[in-house]
Motif scaffolding. Structure first.
Motif, PDB file in Angstrom:
ATOM      1  N   LEU A 195       0.829  -1.201   0.000  1.00 26.00           N
ATOM      2  CA  LEU A 195       0.000   0.000   0.000  1.00 26.00           C
ATOM      3  C   LEU A 195       0.867   1.256   0.000  1.00 26.00           C
ATOM      4  O   LEU A 195       0.473   2.283  -0.567  1.00 26.00           O
ATOM      5  CB  LEU A 195      -0.942  -0.007   1.200  1.00 26.00           C
ATOM      6  N   SER A 196       2.033   1.186   0.607  1.00 24.22           N
ATOM      7  CA  SER A 196       2.952   2.336   0.569  1.00 24.22           C
ATOM      8  C   SER A 196       3.406   2.611  -0.862  1.00 24.22           C
ATOM      9  O   SER A 196       3.490   3.772  -1.286  1.00 24.22           O
ATOM     10  CB  SER A 196       4.171   2.072   1.462  1.00 24.22           C
ATOM     11  N   ASP A 197       3.683   1.533  -1.601  1.00 23.46           N
ATOM     12  CA  ASP A 197       4.039   1.693  -3.018  1.00 23.46           C
ATOM     13  C   ASP A 197       2.915   2.378  -3.786  1.00 23.46           C
ATOM     14  O   ASP A 197       3.152   3.262  -4.612  1.00 23.46           O
ATOM     15  CB  ASP A 197       4.316   0.330  -3.659  1.00 23.46           C
ATOM     16  N   VAL A 198       1.693   1.933  -3.519  1.00 22.12           N
ATOM     17  CA  VAL A 198       0.531   2.497  -4.217  1.00 22.12           C
ATOM     18  C   VAL A 198       0.388   3.979  -3.891  1.00 22.12           C
ATOM     19  O   VAL A 198       0.151   4.807  -4.777  1.00 22.12           O
ATOM     20  CB  VAL A 198      -0.757   1.731  -3.855  1.00 22.12           C
ATOM     21  N   ALA A 199       0.529   4.325  -2.620  1.00 23.88           N
ATOM     22  CA  ALA A 199       0.403   5.726  -2.208  1.00 23.88           C
ATOM     23  C   ALA A 199       1.456   6.581  -2.910  1.00 23.88           C
ATOM     24  O   ALA A 199       1.148   7.676  -3.417  1.00 23.88           O
ATOM     25  CB  ALA A 199       0.538   5.840  -0.691  1.00 23.88           C
ATOM     26  N   ASP A 200       2.692   6.094  -2.951  1.00 24.29           N
ATOM     27  CA  ASP A 200       3.760   6.841  -3.616  1.00 24.29           C
ATOM     28  C   ASP A 200       3.459   7.000  -5.108  1.00 24.29           C
ATOM     29  O   ASP A 200       3.626   8.094  -5.669  1.00 24.29           O
ATOM     30  CB  ASP A 200       5.099   6.122  -3.440  1.00 24.29           C
ATOM     31  N   GLU A 201       3.026   5.917  -5.740  1.00 26.94           N
ATOM     32  CA  GLU A 201       2.754   5.958  -7.180  1.00 26.94           C
ATOM     33  C   GLU A 201       1.589   6.890  -7.493  1.00 26.94           C
ATOM     34  O   GLU A 201       1.599   7.583  -8.516  1.00 26.94           O
ATOM     35  CB  GLU A 201       2.426   4.541  -7.669  1.00 26.94           C
ATOM     36  N   ALA A 202       0.597   6.907  -6.618  1.00 32.41           N
ATOM     37  CA  ALA A 202      -0.587   7.738  -6.846  1.00 32.41           C
ATOM     38  C   ALA A 202      -0.379   9.185  -6.417  1.00 32.41           C
ATOM     39  O   ALA A 202      -1.193  10.057  -6.747  1.00 32.41           O
ATOM     40  CB  ALA A 202      -1.779   7.157  -6.093  1.00 32.41           C
ATOM     41  N   GLY A 203       0.693   9.449  -5.659  1.00 29.99           N
ATOM     42  CA  GLY A 203       0.939  10.799  -5.181  1.00 29.99           C
ATOM     43  C   GLY A 203       0.004  11.223  -4.070  1.00 29.99           C
ATOM     44  O   GLY A 203      -0.388  12.393  -3.985  1.00 29.99           O
ATOM     45  N   VAL A 204      -0.364  10.262  -3.213  1.00 33.83           N
ATOM     46  CA  VAL A 204      -1.228  10.581  -2.074  1.00 33.83           C
ATOM     47  C   VAL A 204      -0.543  10.107  -0.804  1.00 33.83           C
ATOM     48  O   VAL A 204       0.393   9.314  -0.837  1.00 33.83           O
ATOM     49  CB  VAL A 204      -2.619   9.906  -2.207  1.00 33.83           C
ATOM     50  N   SER A 205      -1.028  10.588   0.319  1.00 37.67           N
ATOM     51  CA  SER A 205      -0.469  10.158   1.595  1.00 37.67           C
ATOM     52  C   SER A 205      -0.990   8.765   1.940  1.00 37.67           C
ATOM     53  O   SER A 205      -2.060   8.352   1.491  1.00 37.67           O
ATOM     54  CB  SER A 205      -0.860  11.131   2.708  1.00 37.67           C
ATOM     55  N   SER A 206      -0.228   8.053   2.746  1.00 39.70           N
ATOM     56  CA  SER A 206      -0.682   6.743   3.207  1.00 39.70           C
ATOM     57  C   SER A 206      -1.977   6.863   4.004  1.00 39.70           C
ATOM     58  O   SER A 206      -2.864   6.010   3.920  1.00 39.70           O
ATOM     59  CB  SER A 206       0.398   6.076   4.063  1.00 39.70           C
ATOM     60  N   ALA A 207      -2.100   7.958   4.767  1.00 35.43           N
ATOM     61  CA  ALA A 207      -3.316   8.164   5.561  1.00 35.43           C
ATOM     62  C   ALA A 207      -4.528   8.299   4.653  1.00 35.43           C
ATOM     63  O   ALA A 207      -5.600   7.744   4.933  1.00 35.43           O
ATOM     64  CB  ALA A 207      -3.162   9.398   6.437  1.00 35.43           C
ATOM     65  N   MET A 208      -4.371   9.022   3.547  1.00 34.87           N
ATOM     66  CA  MET A 208      -5.483   9.185   2.609  1.00 34.87           C
ATOM     67  C   MET A 208      -5.849   7.858   1.962  1.00 34.87           C
ATOM     68  O   MET A 208      -7.021   7.525   1.789  1.00 34.87           O
ATOM     69  CB  MET A 208      -5.135  10.211   1.541  1.00 34.87           C
ATOM     70  N   LEU A 209      -4.830   7.072   1.609  1.00 34.89           N
ATOM     71  CA  LEU A 209      -5.103   5.781   0.989  1.00 34.89           C
ATOM     72  C   LEU A 209      -5.840   4.861   1.958  1.00 34.89           C
ATOM     73  O   LEU A 209      -6.820   4.214   1.581  1.00 34.89           O
ATOM     74  CB  LEU A 209      -3.793   5.138   0.532  1.00 34.89           C
ATOM     75  N   TYR A 210      -5.365   4.816   3.216  1.00 37.50           N
ATOM     76  CA  TYR A 210      -6.016   3.942   4.191  1.00 37.50           C
ATOM     77  C   TYR A 210      -7.428   4.416   4.523  1.00 37.50           C
ATOM     78  O   TYR A 210      -8.285   3.613   4.911  1.00 37.50           O
ATOM     79  CB  TYR A 210      -5.180   3.856   5.467  1.00 37.50           C
TER      80      TYR A 210
END
Length: 216
Positions: free
Chosen positions: A46-61
């Motif tokens: 999920l950290s990879d996804v957040a970085d690739e999408a340009g969003v924070s991990s908190a937003m992704l979760y």
């Protein structure tokens, strides 16, 4: 002065805010789909996804509680081609085939829809199925749901042909459903593609085979 509650709720639910949320989700889903294709289920975090999408991990979760939840959303969006909350069966391309009065043309139309879906979903589906087959308990329910949804679709196609009196006499409806379900399977298309068949060749064979086996 504090804004009235009704005004605050109106601002919170504004079209602009919803549009931003949808754009953020689209970036997350696109990033997850790309990473899943390139790195597989186990190699994607999920950290990879957040970085690739340009969003924070908190937003992704906040949007997706687990990686499995995110992959299911990737599967659903990829299947229909967009984020709109409209079932595939209710979309114009499907409705056009559903209302086709010519059985042979209808079956060819269904074969084309199967091809469209297989082209969209195959890279993602193969990763999900591989992980589920390897015993991943998080992805097994997603793979099972995909199979069940495809079976539901196959039953709908056979019911459509039966309702218009196009189904070949003597063919068992359960067998007809199985034949359509097989033709809809991403694995089936993948096997022929791996043997060097083109998408066009495979679509033509599926249409011809279903016409020969299902229709009067």
């Amino acid at each position: 002065m504090p804004k009235p509650a009704t005004q605050a709720r109106r601002a919170y639910n504004s079209p602009t805010r919803r549009a931003r949320a949808e754009q953020t989700e689209r970036r997350i889903v696109d990033a997850a789909a790309s990473l899943l294709r390139d790195k597989g289920w186990a190699g994607t975090t999920l950290s990879d996804v957040a970085d690739e999408a340009g969003v924070s991990s908190a937003m992704l979760y906040k949007a997706f509680r687990t990686k499995a939840d995110l992959v299911k959303r990737v599967y659903d969006v990829t299947l229909v081609g967009d984020q709109a909350d409209v079932p595939f069966r209710e979309r114009p391309e499907f409705q056009a085939v559903l209302h086709d009065a010519d059985p042979a043309s209808k079956v060819a139309g269904y074969a084309h829809l199967m091809r469209i879906v297989a082209e969209r979903i195959l890279p993602v589906y193969e990763q999900i199925r591989a992980a589920a087959t390897a015993g991943d308990e998080d992805l097994a329910p997603i793979a099972d749901t995909a199979d069940a949804e495809r079976l539901f679709g196959a039953r709908g196609i056979v019911a459509d042909l039966t309702a218009m009196g196009a189904l070949r006499p003597g063919i068992d409806e359960a067998r007809a459903v199985d034949l359509v379900w097989m033709a809809m399977s991403p694995e089936f298309w993948s096997l022929l593609l791996r043997r060097g068949w083109s998408w066009d060749d495979t679509e033509t064979w599926v249409a011809d085979h279903l016409r020969a086996t299902l229709l009067r």
